[in-house]
Design an enzyme around this catalytic site. Structure first.
Site, short mmCIF file in Angstrom:
data_model
loop_
_atom_site.label_atom_id
_atom_site.label_comp_id
_atom_site.label_asym_id
_atom_site.label_seq_id
_atom_site.Cartn_x
_atom_site.Cartn_y
_atom_site.Cartn_z
N ASP A 137 0.84 -1.19 0.00
CA ASP A 137 0.00 0.00 0.00
C ASP A 137 0.88 1.25 0.00
O ASP A 137 1.73 1.41 0.88
CB ASP A 137 -0.93 -0.01 1.21
CG ASP A 137 -2.08 0.98 1.03
OD1 ASP A 137 -2.46 1.24 -0.12
OD2 ASP A 137 -2.57 1.50 2.05
N HIS A 144 -3.77 14.19 0.88
CA HIS A 144 -4.04 13.25 1.98
C HIS A 144 -2.92 13.32 3.01
O HIS A 144 -3.17 13.30 4.22
CB HIS A 144 -4.18 11.83 1.42
CG HIS A 144 -4.31 10.78 2.49
ND1 HIS A 144 -5.40 10.69 3.33
CD2 HIS A 144 -3.47 9.78 2.87
CE1 HIS A 144 -5.23 9.67 4.17
NE2 HIS A 144 -4.06 9.11 3.92
N GLU A 209 -10.86 4.00 3.02
CA GLU A 209 -9.86 4.80 2.29
C GLU A 209 -10.06 4.54 0.80
O GLU A 209 -10.00 3.39 0.34
CB GLU A 209 -8.43 4.42 2.69
CG GLU A 209 -8.07 4.88 4.09
CD GLU A 209 -6.59 4.78 4.40
OE1 GLU A 209 -5.89 3.96 3.77
OE2 GLU A 209 -6.12 5.53 5.28
N GLU A 211 -8.91 4.27 -2.66
CA GLU A 211 -7.65 4.09 -3.40
C GLU A 211 -7.97 3.42 -4.72
O GLU A 211 -9.07 2.91 -4.94
CB GLU A 211 -6.69 3.19 -2.62
CG GLU A 211 -6.47 3.62 -1.17
CD GLU A 211 -5.31 2.90 -0.49
OE1 GLU A 211 -4.53 2.23 -1.20
OE2 GLU A 211 -5.20 3.00 0.75
N ASP A 243 -9.21 0.51 1.40
CA ASP A 243 -8.29 0.08 2.46
C ASP A 243 -8.90 0.45 3.81
O ASP A 243 -8.54 1.44 4.43
CB ASP A 243 -6.94 0.79 2.25
CG ASP A 243 -5.87 0.30 3.22
OD1 ASP A 243 -5.96 -0.86 3.66
OD2 ASP A 243 -4.97 1.08 3.55
N ARG A 247 -9.03 3.81 12.86
CA ARG A 247 -8.18 4.98 13.17
C ARG A 247 -7.68 5.02 14.60
O ARG A 247 -6.58 5.53 14.86
CB ARG A 247 -8.94 6.27 12.86
CG ARG A 247 -9.38 6.43 11.43
CD ARG A 247 -8.21 6.38 10.48
NE ARG A 247 -8.63 6.66 9.10
CZ ARG A 247 -7.85 6.49 8.05
NH1 ARG A 247 -6.61 6.04 8.21
NH2 ARG A 247 -8.30 6.75 6.84
N GLN A 250 -4.91 2.59 14.77
CA GLN A 250 -3.79 3.16 14.01
C GLN A 250 -3.04 4.20 14.83
O GLN A 250 -1.80 4.22 14.87
CB GLN A 250 -4.33 3.79 12.72
CG GLN A 250 -3.25 4.35 11.80
CD GLN A 250 -3.85 4.94 10.52
OE1 GLN A 250 -5.06 4.89 10.30
NE2 GLN A 250 -2.99 5.50 9.68
N LYS A 263 -5.10 -1.91 9.63
CA LYS A 263 -5.38 -1.98 8.19
C LYS A 263 -5.55 -3.42 7.69
O LYS A 263 -6.06 -3.62 6.59
CB LYS A 263 -4.21 -1.37 7.40
CG LYS A 263 -3.82 0.03 7.83
CD LYS A 263 -4.67 1.08 7.15
CE LYS A 263 -4.13 2.46 7.45
NZ LYS A 263 -4.80 3.48 6.65
N THR A 267 -9.13 -5.62 3.07
CA THR A 267 -8.93 -4.69 1.97
C THR A 267 -9.84 -5.16 0.85
O THR A 267 -9.73 -6.31 0.42
CB THR A 267 -7.46 -4.69 1.49
OG1 THR A 267 -6.61 -4.41 2.61
CG2 THR A 267 -7.23 -3.66 0.40
N THR A 366 -4.65 6.44 -0.16
CA THR A 366 -5.87 7.25 -0.18
C THR A 366 -5.70 8.44 -1.12
O THR A 366 -4.70 9.14 -1.07
CB THR A 366 -6.15 7.80 1.24
OG1 THR A 366 -6.11 6.71 2.14
CG2 THR A 366 -7.50 8.49 1.30
N GLU A 380 -10.34 12.54 7.10
CA GLU A 380 -10.16 13.88 6.54
C GLU A 380 -11.48 14.65 6.50
O GLU A 380 -11.52 15.83 6.83
CB GLU A 380 -9.59 13.78 5.13
CG GLU A 380 -8.15 13.31 5.08
CD GLU A 380 -7.69 13.12 3.65
OE1 GLU A 380 -7.36 14.12 2.99
OE2 GLU A 380 -7.69 11.96 3.19
CA CA Z 1 -4.13 3.05 2.68
#
Ligand code: CA
Length: 433
Positions: A137, A144, A209, A211, A243, A247, A250, A263, A267, A366, A380
């Site tokens: 990733d 971002h 996320e 992507e 993804d 948070r 994380q 994460k 996915t 992202t 975000e």
């Molecule tokens: Ca990611």
């Protein structure tokens, strides 16, 4: 030079739904996937999306409609995983695309043979299009990076390495799954602000996320590098990738080595792979300004600047248990804001001699644009959980709740070219075990 007869916007297919306005899969697209009829005890096999249908390549290859010269590539394209097709490289992919374009074209003599080889997408279920050996990733969106940095490390300057190399980490392939897979709310360690000790339980800050996924074609031998100018020949195509991220997990675990359990619980990727050749009409420049440092020579492509990026439209929406089928828009952006090209990601990935293999998956990171409506995740959009997103039915969200469905869509449109799309990538959150 990149365009050929298969991109001609005037082309029509004998599959009438391919001409429907807004259809993701006109004859100029021809993405590959792996499917079977839902609820049937039959094997997964390769197919190509055309209109609302799938051309079943296993059935089609038995009709004799395809040139015998394509027997090997047809064999690979109808397999239950497309790693073999990915390994064959651009000449074989181009030959197959040309033949598919020919037999699906309005007026093709093969219509009579192939009409019975169509399966409605609405009646199909999908598998991952390849066996994913490795998943990497990246972190390639400047916007971002700035936004996430302000939230996680508000006093730190922008990352000094960001504009010199496409930052990445190695992800987990065992939990890559196809769109539709349920999103079990993961458990993990989190530490609330002001607490000295963490606690263990279901994440309270589940996020998505937005992507793109790049699927690797032919690999490279360990110890060899893929030069940036050769890198596109190693990219089979693109899907949408979500993804999913916890948070709170994380924030507690990611220093110093980066994301781990936050994460790797899931996915999701969309089932169709839009080939790089299909994306040829939608090239654009990479976003560079006079303030950016010079790209080091080994990451500097000799391709014309206006062809180095891809202008792919990205749209995220949310469906809630209370809102039913209504889709609440979350964001709308373009992959054209991505700072690094996929060719640069591939070249960087292999510059120390790391081997890529057919079917490896690269997440682009992202994707966010400069505007407030162009942000690729709730972290975000809510400014780190400080400002709720308001939905049109009165609900609001800081992070995802059980029963929420995230729907990511992507497409390309440009005057003078046929609009092509990626379909969607969905996942519904369920309470964890
Ligand atoms: Ca990611």
């Amino acid at each position: 030079m990149l365009l050929n007869a298969t991109h001609d916007p005037a082309l029509r297919s004998w599959v009438q739904s391919a001409q429907n306005p807004g259809c993701d899969f006109p004859i100029q697209n021809l993405p590959h996937g792996v499917f079977r009829r839902r609820g049937q005890d039959e094997r997964f096999r390769g197919g190509v999306a055309i209109g609302s249908q799938i051309l079943d390549l296993a059935a089609a290859s038995e009709t004799g409609a395809f040139s015998p010269a394509l027997a090997a590539v047809m064999q690979a394209a109808q397999a239950p995983t497309l790693n073999g097709l990915m390994a064959m490289g651009p000449p074989a992919w181009r030959q197959l695309r040309g033949e598919l374009s020919r037999v699906l074209r309005a007026g093709a003599a093969e219509q009579g043979q192939l009409a019975s080889c169509l399966v409605a997408q609405a009646d199909a279920e999908f598998a991952l299009p390849a066996s994913v050996g490795d998943y990497t990733d990246f972190f390639t969106s400047w916007h971002h990076m700035l936004n996430a940095g302000r939230i996680f490390q508000p006093d730190a300057p922008p990352l000094p390495n960001f504009r010199w190399l496409p930052i990445a980490y190695h992800g987990r392939s065992s939990t890559v799954d196809v769109s539709g897979a349920p999103v079990g709310r993961p458990h993990g360690q989190t530490r609330l602000p002001g607490n000295s000790a963490p606690s263990f339980g279901p994440t309270q800050r589940l996020d998505y996320e937005f992507e793109l996924a790049a699927w690797i074609g032919p690999g490279n031998a360990r110890g060899s590098r893929i030069a940036v100018d050769e890198a596109e020949a190693h990219v089979f195509g693109f899907s949408i990738l979500n993804d999913w991220s916890a948070r709170d997990v994380q924030a507690w675990e990611a220093m110093p080595l980066g994301p781990f359990l936050a994460k790797n619980f899931l996915t999701s990727v969309s089932p169709w792979i839009v080939t790089l050749e299909a994306l040829a009409p939608y090239r654009c420049p990479l976003p560079r300004t006079a303030d950016d440092p010079p790209t080091l020579p080994h990451l500097q492509s000799t391709q014309p600047a206006e062809l180095q990026g891809l202008d792919i439209q990205l749209q995220a929406s949310l469906l809630t248990a209370r809102g039913g089928a209504e889709e609440f828009p979350l964001s709308r952006s373009s992959f054209g804001h991505c700072y690094w090209s996929v060719a640069q990601m591939v070249a960087h990935h292999t510059e120390g001699g790391c081997a890529l293999r057919p079917g490896d998956l690269l997440g682009t990171g992202t994707q966010s644009g400069p505007g407030d409506s162009e942000l690729g995740c709730l972290l975000e959009l809510t400014r780190g959980g400080q400002r709720p997103v308001l939905l049109a039915n009165g609900e609001q969200r800081l992070y995802l709740e059980d029963g929420d469905t995230v729907c990511l869509r992507a497409w390309c449109e440009r005057s003078g070219s046929a609009r092509i799309g990626f379909g969607d990538c969905r996942g519904t959150v369920i309470s964890g075990g």
